[in-house]
Enzyme design. Structure first.
Site, mmCIF file in Angstrom:
data_model
loop_
_atom_site.group_PDB
_atom_site.id
_atom_site.type_symbol
_atom_site.label_atom_id
_atom_site.label_comp_id
_atom_site.label_asym_id
_atom_site.label_seq_id
_atom_site.Cartn_x
_atom_site.Cartn_y
_atom_site.Cartn_z
ATOM 1 N N GLN A 59 -2.025 20.702 -1.038
ATOM 2 C CA GLN A 59 -1.609 21.062 0.325
ATOM 3 C C GLN A 59 -1.548 22.582 0.430
ATOM 4 O O GLN A 59 -1.152 23.261 -0.509
ATOM 5 C CB GLN A 59 -0.255 20.434 0.660
ATOM 6 C CG GLN A 59 -0.231 18.916 0.557
ATOM 7 C CD GLN A 59 -0.943 18.219 1.702
ATOM 8 O OE1 GLN A 59 -1.458 18.870 2.615
ATOM 9 N NE2 GLN A 59 -1.001 16.903 1.643
ATOM 10 N N TYR B 231 -4.158 7.712 -2.373
ATOM 11 C CA TYR B 231 -4.795 9.017 -2.123
ATOM 12 C C TYR B 231 -3.840 10.108 -2.651
ATOM 13 O O TYR B 231 -3.475 11.032 -1.923
ATOM 14 C CB TYR B 231 -5.060 9.234 -0.630
ATOM 15 C CG TYR B 231 -5.738 8.086 0.084
ATOM 16 C CD1 TYR B 231 -7.124 8.046 0.187
ATOM 17 C CD2 TYR B 231 -5.007 7.062 0.668
ATOM 18 C CE1 TYR B 231 -7.758 7.006 0.864
ATOM 19 C CE2 TYR B 231 -5.625 6.025 1.336
ATOM 20 C CZ TYR B 231 -6.997 5.993 1.435
ATOM 21 O OH TYR B 231 -7.611 4.963 2.109
ATOM 22 N N GLU C 160 -6.046 7.513 -6.961
ATOM 23 C CA GLU C 160 -6.818 8.647 -6.437
ATOM 24 C C GLU C 160 -8.244 8.498 -6.956
ATOM 25 O O GLU C 160 -8.455 8.165 -8.121
ATOM 26 C CB GLU C 160 -6.149 9.941 -6.945
ATOM 27 C CG GLU C 160 -6.984 11.179 -6.964
ATOM 28 C CD GLU C 160 -7.416 11.654 -5.580
ATOM 29 O OE1 GLU C 160 -6.581 11.755 -4.674
ATOM 30 O OE2 GLU C 160 -8.629 11.926 -5.428
ATOM 31 N N ASP D 192 -1.969 9.016 2.179
ATOM 32 C CA ASP D 192 -2.300 10.374 2.637
ATOM 33 C C ASP D 192 -3.816 10.541 2.514
ATOM 34 O O ASP D 192 -4.302 11.270 1.649
ATOM 35 C CB ASP D 192 -1.556 11.401 1.773
ATOM 36 C CG ASP D 192 -1.784 12.817 2.252
ATOM 37 O OD1 ASP D 192 -2.314 13.001 3.370
ATOM 38 O OD2 ASP D 192 -1.436 13.755 1.513
ATOM 39 N N CYS E 251 -3.779 14.344 8.019
ATOM 40 C CA CYS E 251 -4.209 15.652 8.521
ATOM 41 C C CYS E 251 -5.110 15.470 9.743
ATOM 42 O O CYS E 251 -5.708 16.431 10.207
ATOM 43 C CB CYS E 251 -4.903 16.458 7.435
ATOM 44 S SG CYS E 251 -6.164 15.548 6.570
#
Ligand SMILES: C[S@@+](CC[C@H](N)C(=O)[O-])C[C@H]1O[C@@H](n2cnc3c(N)ncnc32)[C@H](O)[C@@H]1O
Length: 558
Positions: A357, A391, A412, A486, A513
């Site tokens: 991030q 994720y 992931e 995410d 996002c």
């Protein structure tokens, strides 16, 4: 009023060949709606993206080691952003709207790409546009109350409510693009941009807007996106006010002339893409980068210029990409080097080019809110004990939540990030987190048991391997399990959502996002027995159109 960001990629042109350059510089699409191919997943009518563009994006992501593509690289983000406009009044292009026509319009709202939307009345029968004066007086914000045919025009650098003179520079099948010539009635929220390049550089869209209004716009956009996906106001709580980063930049030096100081060197501009263009704009100083990045930027620009001068006889190429990542004040430019960032007392180590991030001033708040959403009692009033972080990247949310859960498991697709997540668990002495390298939907049926050390061992100061516990994810107690998701900007895949639905955890904590795809996935969850408990946008990328948003869903129907 900006919050400095701590990593970004710049493009530059230089004589030497670079494998990065092709991907960065060739692909751009400002308005994905003009694409021909419909996305396979169920986007709405106006939300089409060429699969070719998606492939290009995937290529770019691979080249950048799936690292965070900072907002500055709008040419990358734009590949698959969804343009959410209501097309009810659209029809074939008016015959008389011409390249370079000048119109007077009132801006109704902003797209999620940051462009103002004006609807220009056109004549009922012949599709010809009304005279500009008439257009200005008849333009309305109440789209439902009129049968008047309207033509949509997109305009940069405007604020809803402003009346402006614009010049059409491109016509599409269902809308036109225009340049802003003059703001006739400025909004009271209009300010002078701090950056002298704000109107040219494609990195920022909102520097001309007071920061409070930027956040209000983002809150409203999230609300509208959720409504656009059929989620009625009474089906979800009011979208909370967009949160600001916890610290403000002290880096407020006004540098209006920065864009004009470019001298003529062999290397050409080093910076970001211009708005609505493939050209690069030279950016000697970026107001939304950290002070450390700006210092390093000056140095690296000089180095690149020297290299260019020394190599001036080489065949010119299309360009290259520079990475600058500020980790705790140290700027790393080698994407394979490891850097450390501390979030809420935990150290995260990751390769500089990998995803992490971007805004350290917002991260503690984001993790805190994920933790408090995840740890709230279950819909049955029981404690949540098991957490699945889908994720998960290098483990930010799983590790950040680990002390509140019996066990956490992250999944992931990027094997390198999984190695980092495991390393970060070890680095922070966290023993109840496991990480799996696979596509997210694989977690629910995984035949590899999750392995962790139980809390009882922590009190004894650690355990040997005999004390490790194991459990298959499919055997987690669903009433006490929270799934954190995410995903990348494209949102969750249909396969993932189907698996999630079948798994039926008590809670889903969804960080996104791209609220457009989040709203789409929210409508799926609401249609499958979940209730939206809260929607919280974050201003993770101030001065840009980008919105980070946390939505929390509780299972209310079994
Ligand atoms: C927005 S990032 C979030 C990372 C992490 N939650 C964080 O905050 O640092 C999205 C992550 O999803 C990963 N990803 C993309 N597609 C995936 C998939 N199909 N399955 C699992 N992970 C995926 C990317 O590699 C990236 O690390």
């Amino acid at each position: 009023m900006t919050s400095p960001s701590h990593s970004f990629f710049l493009s530059f042109r230089r004589p030497a060949v670079s494998s990065f350059a092709v991907a960065w510089t060739r692909s751009t699409s400002r308005h994905p709606t003009k694409s021909r191919t419909r996305r396979p997943f169920a986007f709405r009518a106006s939300s089409t993206v060429a699969s070719e563009e998606i492939q290009k994006f995937q290529k770019v992501q691979a080249l950048s080691l799936s690292g965070e593509i900072f907002a500055k690289n709008s040419h990358v983000f734009l590949f698959y952003n969804i343009l959410m406009i209501k097309t009810r009044h659209l029809m074939t292009p008016p015959t008389t709207i011409q390249y370079h026509d000048v119109l007077t319009v009132t801006v109704e709202s902003l797209t999620n790409l940051g462009f103002g939307i004006a609807r220009v009345p056109i004549k009922e029968n012949d599709n010809t546009i009304l005279q500009p004066e008439a257009a200005a007086t008849t333009s309305t914000t109440d789209e439902d109350s009129t049968e008047q045919k309207k033509w949509v025009v997109f305009i940069p650098n405007v604020i809803p409510g402003e009346t402006c003179r614009i010049r059409i520079y491109r016509n599409h099948a269902t809308y036109s693009d225009a340049d802003l010539i003059q703001v006739l009635t400025p909004s009271e929220d209009r300010i002078e941009p701090k950056c002298g390049l704000a109107n040219v550089c494609g990195g920022c869209q909102y520097q001309h807007v007071k920061i409070e209004r930027q956040r209000a716009i983002k809150t409203q956009q999230v609300q509208e996106l959720f409504e656009d996906w059929g989620l009625k106001r009474d089906e979800f709580p009011k979208v909370l006010e967009t949160l600001e980063p916890s610290l403000r930049s002290t880096n407020q030096k006004k540098d209006k002339d920065s864009g004009n100081s470019l001298k003529s060197y062999e290397i050409g501009p080093i910076g970001f893409k211009e708005k609505a263009s493939r050209r690069l704009v030279d950016v000697p100083y970026c107001h939304i980068a950290t002070p450390a990045i700006n210092t390093a930027l000056e140095q690296i620009r000089n180095e690149k210029r020297m290299e260019a001068i020394e190599e001036r006889l080489k065949k010119p190429s299309k360009g290259a990409t520079l990475l600058l990542r500020d980790a705790e004040g140290v700027v790393e430019t080698n994407h394979t080097e490891y850097v450390d960032t501390i979030v809420n007392g935990l150290t995260f180590r990751f390769q500089a080019g990998n995803f992490f991030q971007n805004n350290p001033y917002m991260l503690p708040k984001m993790v805190d809110l994920v933790v408090s959403a995840a740890t709230a009692p279950s819909p049955k009033g029981e404690p949540m004990t098991h957490l699945i972080d889908c994720y998960c990247g290098s483990g930010l949310f799983a590790l950040g939540s680990s002390s509140f859960f019996d066990v956490c498991v992250g999944i992931e697709v990027n094997a390198k990030a999984v190695e980092e997540a495991k390393g970060n668990a070890a680095l922070n002495g966290i023993e109840n987190c496991d990480f799996v390298s696979a596509s997210a939907e694989a977690i629910f049926q995984s035949q590899d048991p999750v392995s962790w050390v139980g809390r009882e061992c922590w009190w004894r100061g650690g355990c040997d391997d005999n004390n490790r516990k194991t459990l298959l994810v499919k055997d987690f107690p669903r009433d006490n399990t929270v799934v954190v998701v995410d995903p990348p900007r494209k949102g969750c895949s249909p396969e993932f959502l189907e698996q999630l639905d079948q798994y039926r955890p008590a809670r889903v904590v969804y960080m996104s996002c791209d609220p457009a795809t989040q709203a789409r996935d929210a409508s799926f969850l609401v249609g499958h027995g979940y209730k939206i408990m809260s929607v919280q946008p974050f201003d993770l990328f101030p001065q840009t159109r980008h919105i980070e948003c946390l939505a929390v869903f509780d299972r209310v129907i079994n």
